[in-house]
Design a protein around this motif. Structure first.
Motif, short mmCIF file in Angstrom:
data_model
loop_
_atom_site.label_atom_id
_atom_site.label_comp_id
_atom_site.label_asym_id
_atom_site.label_seq_id
_atom_site.Cartn_x
_atom_site.Cartn_y
_atom_site.Cartn_z
N ARG A 51 49.17 35.82 43.42
CA ARG A 51 50.07 35.77 44.58
C ARG A 51 50.78 37.10 44.77
NH1 ARG A 51 54.10 31.66 45.50
NH2 ARG A 51 55.00 32.21 47.51
N LEU A 52 51.22 37.71 43.64
CA LEU A 52 51.91 38.99 43.69
C LEU A 52 51.00 40.09 44.24
CD1 LEU A 52 54.78 39.73 42.78
CD2 LEU A 52 53.83 40.45 40.59
N VAL A 104 42.67 44.83 40.79
CA VAL A 104 42.50 43.85 41.85
C VAL A 104 41.17 43.09 41.75
CG1 VAL A 104 41.52 45.45 43.53
CG2 VAL A 104 42.84 43.49 44.33
N ASP A 105 40.14 43.70 41.18
CA ASP A 105 38.84 43.02 41.13
C ASP A 105 38.92 41.73 40.31
OD1 ASP A 105 39.20 45.07 39.15
OD2 ASP A 105 37.24 44.54 38.38
N ILE A 139 42.12 34.54 43.05
CA ILE A 139 42.55 34.10 44.38
C ILE A 139 41.53 33.14 44.98
CG2 ILE A 139 42.87 34.87 46.78
CD1 ILE A 139 44.25 37.36 45.66
N GLU A 140 40.25 33.52 44.88
CA GLU A 140 39.23 32.65 45.43
C GLU A 140 39.18 31.33 44.66
OE1 GLU A 140 35.06 33.63 45.05
OE2 GLU A 140 34.76 33.07 47.15
N ALA A 192 42.14 28.96 45.62
CA ALA A 192 42.00 28.33 46.94
C ALA A 192 40.92 27.25 46.89
CB ALA A 192 41.66 29.39 47.99
N GLU A 193 39.85 27.55 46.15
CA GLU A 193 38.72 26.64 46.04
C GLU A 193 39.09 25.42 45.20
OE1 GLU A 193 34.83 28.78 45.54
OE2 GLU A 193 34.93 27.68 43.66
N LYS A 208 48.45 39.68 46.16
CA LYS A 208 48.17 39.41 47.56
C LYS A 208 49.37 39.77 48.44
CE LYS A 208 47.51 35.35 50.32
NZ LYS A 208 47.55 36.08 51.56
N THR A 261 50.83 27.96 48.71
CA THR A 261 51.11 29.32 49.18
C THR A 261 52.59 29.54 49.47
OG1 THR A 261 50.61 28.62 51.44
CG2 THR A 261 48.81 29.60 50.20
N VAL A 270 40.92 39.12 42.55
CA VAL A 270 40.15 38.56 43.66
C VAL A 270 39.48 37.26 43.24
CG1 VAL A 270 38.02 38.91 44.95
CG2 VAL A 270 39.78 40.66 45.00
N ASP A 271 38.93 37.25 42.04
CA ASP A 271 38.28 36.04 41.55
C ASP A 271 39.29 34.91 41.38
OD1 ASP A 271 35.92 37.42 41.46
OD2 ASP A 271 36.15 38.02 39.37
N ASP A 299 41.88 23.83 44.82
CA ASP A 299 42.62 22.79 45.54
C ASP A 299 41.66 21.84 46.23
OD1 ASP A 299 45.15 23.48 44.86
OD2 ASP A 299 45.58 24.60 46.69
N ASP A 336 50.35 33.19 39.64
CA ASP A 336 51.47 34.00 40.12
C ASP A 336 51.07 35.48 40.23
OD1 ASP A 336 53.25 31.87 40.37
OD2 ASP A 336 53.80 31.96 38.25
N VAL A 337 50.25 35.93 39.29
CA VAL A 337 49.76 37.31 39.35
C VAL A 337 48.98 37.50 40.65
CG1 VAL A 337 48.22 39.01 38.30
CG2 VAL A 337 49.63 37.55 36.83
#
Lengths: 463, 463
Positions: free
Chosen positions: A237-238, A262-263, A269-270, A273-274, A240, A358, A266-267, A276, A234-235
Motif C-alpha cells: 500500500r505504501l 517495486v518488482d 499488490i496483484e 487484489a486477487e 502504491k 484499500t 507488484v506481485d 479478496d 502495508d508495504v
C-alpha cells in the motif's frame, strides 16, 4: 509493426499486441517433449524469457513438465522458479533434486531464494540449505527468521548506503569500485555513523548532480523507512500510495538492513487484489495447478459451510410446509426472492470488501455507506418488486401472490444492501478478514429473509 | 519503533504497522470543517501526503469534501487528483472550477493530466484546455488522440534518449545540463539517427560505468519497446513478467515517443485484478463513492439479468407442481441442491477467470483443466451426496428422498465443476470478457440442473 526492431536489436517483442508466450512455440515444445527430444526442446526454449518459461511449465501436462525440467538441467534458469505458482514451484523443486536446486537458489536474490526455500518441507529445506555456499546460506537463514508475509521476507540484503558528508564524486568512485552492490538499485540510501537510515537520493537526481555537490545537499529526508516487521500488505500500500520504486528497510533501532524494490511489491499488490476475490468465492490459496485431491479437500470445507446454511434456509421453508401443500405456486416462486437478495447483497459486499482493503471504507464513513446501500436496495427493491409482482400475478392469475412476492422482494433487497456493508465492516472490526467469511453469512441472511418474508406474508394474506 | 526517525529526518512513518491516513487526524479535520474553520483545516492537513489527502477526501461526507477543496484552494495540490476514485475526481474537478483546475493540471505529468481531463464532459474539457498553457495543452491534446486504455495514455512524453556512440561522460554532462528531462527516470534509452529505440541502459549500470565507456558497450539491446497502441493490460503484464521499472514507447515506425514508468502500471495491475472480482459480482465500474441513483441504475441491469434467470429456474420448478403438492418435502429440499451447485461452480469459475487473465489457462491446457474440475466435482459430489442424502433421510424419514437428493447433488456438482471452466473458456474464445457474464450463465446452469435433476428423479422414484 514488424519493422519496430532494428537489425541490431533482436527484439523479443511479440507480434501484434499479444504479450507472453507464443502458443505455437508452446505447442512445438510440447511435441518435442512428447517425442522425448530433450535437446530439441531445450533449443526451442532457448530464446524464452524466464517468465515465458514459467508460463510454459504451467501449460504443459504434468509428465511433460518433468521432462522439460530434465531438458534444461543442469543449467536450469533459477529466475524461472519464483515466477511459478506455488504448486508448480514445489513440483519443479522436487524434480530438480537437492544439488541442482541448491545451485539455482544460490544464483537468486535473497528475497526470491527465501520465498522458494520457505515453501519446501523441513527435511528437504535442510538438505538444500546444506548444499548452498555458506555466505548465501547465512543470509537465507537470517531471512527465514523474519515472520512470513513481513517486509523482512521481501527485502534484498545488499543496498547502496553512503554517509551524508560524502560528495557525489566520492560516491561515483565508490559505485564504480563497488563489490557488494545489489544487482539492481534505484536509490542511494544515506546513513549516519550508527548506520541509521536518515535520507535517500534517487539515482536520477544523483546523475544530474555535479561531482563536488555533497550528498547532504541533494538528499531527501522526508521518507518512510519500512520497519522490518511491517506486513507485506502495508508495504504494498505504501509503495502504491507514494509511487515508490525502492524503499529502505530498518530494524527496531532504525538501522538500515535492506531494501525492498517495486518488482517484489507488484506481485504482492496483484496477489492481494486477487486474494479478496478468491476468498469471496471460497477458493483462497487455490490455483489452477493444484492437484485434484488437494483441490477437492480445500473446496469441500467451504461447501460444507454452505451446506449448513442451505439446511438452515430449508428449515425455514419447512416451517411453511402446510402453506406450500395448499398453494404450490409458493414453492415455484420462493427461490426467485432468495436469489435476487443474494445477488444484490453480493454486489454491495464486493464493493465494501475492496473499499475496506484499500482504506476507502473505515469507521469514519461506515454509517454513511450503510445508509447509501440501504437506499440503493430500496430503489432497486421497488423496481424489482413491481416487475416480479406483475410477472407472478400474470403467471398464477392471483394478485395476492404478486403482492406478497413484491413486498418480500422489497424487504430482501433492503436487508441485502445493508447486510452487504454491515457484515464485512463488523467482521473487520472483530479482526476477521471480511473477504473470507462475509459471503456465507450474507447468503444465509438473504436466503432466510427471502423465504421467511415471502412464505410468511403469503401464509397471512393468501391462505 | 518510536526511535526509528533520527532528529534530522521528520519521518512520516505511521506508528505501528498502520499505513495511510491517521483516523484521529481525519476526525479532527472533519470537526474543523464542520465548524467552518477552513484555515484550521488547511493547517491540519498541511503535513499530509497527497495519497493521504485523497483518502481523506473519500472519507469525508460530500458537503465537507467541497469545503475541504475550498480550504486548499487556490494552491490545491495537483497530485491529489489522480489518486482519487473516478466519482470523487469529477466532484473535486467540478468544485475547483475551470481556472484552479487548469492550474493544477498544468503541474501534473502528461499521463496524469490526460487521465483527469479525459474524465471531464466535453464542454468542460474544452474550457479547461483553453486555460492551460499552450505547450502543455498541445501535449495533452496529442495524448487524447491515443485510444483509451492504450500505452499512449499511460506514457510520459519526456524521456532521456541518447545516441549509442556517446560516451558515459558526454551523457553525464548532458544530464547535468538537461532541460527537457522528465521529473523521474530510471533508464536511459538509446536511439539511432532516426530516433528509433535500439537499446537501453539502467541508471544503476550507468552510474557504475567509467566516463570513457561508450553507451554502445554498456547498453542492453534485448528489450521490449512497447507499441503506442498496446493495450494497457498487456503493458501491465509485460512490466510484471519482466520486472520492468520503465520501458520505452515507440510508434509504428519504431521511433521512441515516450516512456511508461512502473508507478502508472502498478495502478493498472491492481485495477485489472480487482476488476475481475467486480465483474463477477456484477458491479464493474462501481465504487463506494458513486451516488445513490447511479449506483442503483448500474446494479439494476445485473439484477434484471438475474431475475430473468431466476424465472427460468422457477419455470423448471413449475413443471413439477404436481409432485410438490403431493410431497411437500421436495419444495423444502430443492434449494439445497441448487445452492450447492452454485457455490461449487463459482469456486471453479473464480479460479478459471483469474487463470485466463494471467495466461495460466489457454486452449493448450483447457481440456485438462475441464477434466480436473469434473473429477473434483465428482469427488465432492460423492461426499456431499452422502451427507445430504443421509440428512434428508433423517429429516423426512424416507430413504427414497435421500437417494434422490444425493444423486441430484452428485450430478449437479459435476456439471458445476465442468461448467465453471467451460463457460469462461468459451466466452473468452468468442472474444467476450469471461468475468462479465460467466456467473449469470453458470448459476442458470446450476439452478436448472439442480431443480431438474432432483425434482425429476423424485417424480420418477418417490411418487
Amino acid at each position: 509493426m514488424a519493422e519496430t526492431a532494428p537489425p541490431d536489436a533482436p527484439s523479443e517483442a511479440p507480434a501484434g499486441d499479444e504479450v507472453g508466450l507464443d502458443p505455437a512455440l508452446a505447442a512445438r515444445i510440447d511435441d518435442l517433449l512428447a517425442e522425448h527430444d530433450l535437446d530439441g526442446a531445450r533449443a526451442a526454449a532457448a530464446g524464452l524469457h524466464y517468465s515465458e518459461m514459467a508460463q510454459l511449465i504451467g501449460l504443459l501436462p504434468p509428465e511433460r513438465r518433468a521432462q522439460f525440467v530434465d531438458a534444461l538441467r543442469p543449467a536450469f534458469p533459477a529466475e524461472v522458479i519464483p515466477e511459478l505458482d506455488e504448486v508448480l514451484r514445489d513440483e519443479v523443486a522436487a524434480r530438480l533434486g537437492t544439488s541442482d536446486l541448491a545451485r539455482a537458489l544460490a544464483n537468486l536474490d535473497t528475497d526470491d531464494a527465501l520465498y522458494l526455500i520457505d515453501g519446501l518441507e523441513e527435511t528437504k529445506r535442510d538438505l538444500v540449505l546444506q548444499a548452498i555456499p555458506k555466505a548465501i546460506r547465512a543470509q537465507i537463514e537470517e531471512g527465514l527468521a523474519f515472520p512470513e508475509g513481513s517486509a523482512g521476507r521481501l527485502m534484498q540484503r545488499d543496498v547502496v548506503a553512503v554517509p551524508a558528508h560524502w560528495d557525489v564524486g566520492t560516491c561515483i568512485d565508490y559505485l564504480r569500485r563497488g563489490q557488494d552492490l545489489p544487482d539492481d538499485f534505484y536509490d542511494i540510501f544515506v546513513v549516519d555513523q550508527r548506520h541509521r537510515a536518515v535520507g535517500w537520493v534517487a539515482l536520477d537526481t544523483f546523475v544530474r548532480a555535479p561531482r563536488s555537490r555533497r550528498i547532504s545537499e541533494i538528499q531527501e529526508t522526508e521518507f518512510e523507512p519500512i520497519p522490518v516487521d511491517m506486513d507485506e500488505e502495508d508495504v504494498a500500500r505504501l509503495f502504491k500510495d507514494r509511487d515508490l520504486v525502492s524503499a529502505p528497510v530498518v530494524d527496531a533501532g532504525g538501522r538500515l538492513i535492506g531494501a525492498i524494490t517495486v518488482d517484489d511489491v507488484v506481485d504482492v499488490i496483484e496477489f492481494e487484489a486477487e486474494e479478496d476475490m478468491m476468498r469471496l468465492s471460497g477458493v483462497a490459496g487455490s490455483d489452477v495447478h493444484a492437484p485434484v485431491l488437494a483441490t477437492a479437500r480445500l473446496r469441500s470445507l467451504w461447501l460444507l459451510l454452505n451446506l449448513g446454511t442451505a439446511f438452515v434456509a430449508a428449515s425455514v421453508i419447512g416451517l411453511f410446509s402446510a402453506s406450500i401443500s395448499q398453494v404450490v405456486a409458493l414453492a415455484v416462486l420462493m427461490p426467485i426472492c432468495a436469489s435476487m437478495g443474494g445477488n444484490a447483497g453480493t454486489q454491495a459486499l464486493t464493493v465494501a470488501v475492496r473499499a475496506l482493503a484499500t482504506g476507502q471504507l473505515t469507521m469514519a464513513n461506515a454509517s454513511r455507506i450503510v445508509l447509501k446501500e440501504g437506499v440503493v436496495g430500496g430503489l432497486n427493491g421497488f423496481l424489482f418488486a413491481l416487475l416480479t409482482g406483475l410477472a407472478a400475478w400474470a403467471w398464477f392469475h392471483e394478485a395476492a401472490i404478486g403482492a406478497c412476492i413484491g413486498a418480500a422482494m422489497m424487504i430482501n433487497l433492503v436487508v441485502a444492501g445493508v447486510s452487504g456493508v454491515v457484515i464485512p465492516v463488523v467482521l473487520d472490526r472483530l479482526g476477521v478478514d471480511p473477504a473470507v467469511s462475509s459471503s456465507v453469512i450474507l447468503t444465509t441472511v438473504t436466503d432466510v429473509t427471502g423465504f421467511l418474508s415471502f412464505l410468511g406474508l403469503a401464509t397471512m394474506i393468501v391462505l
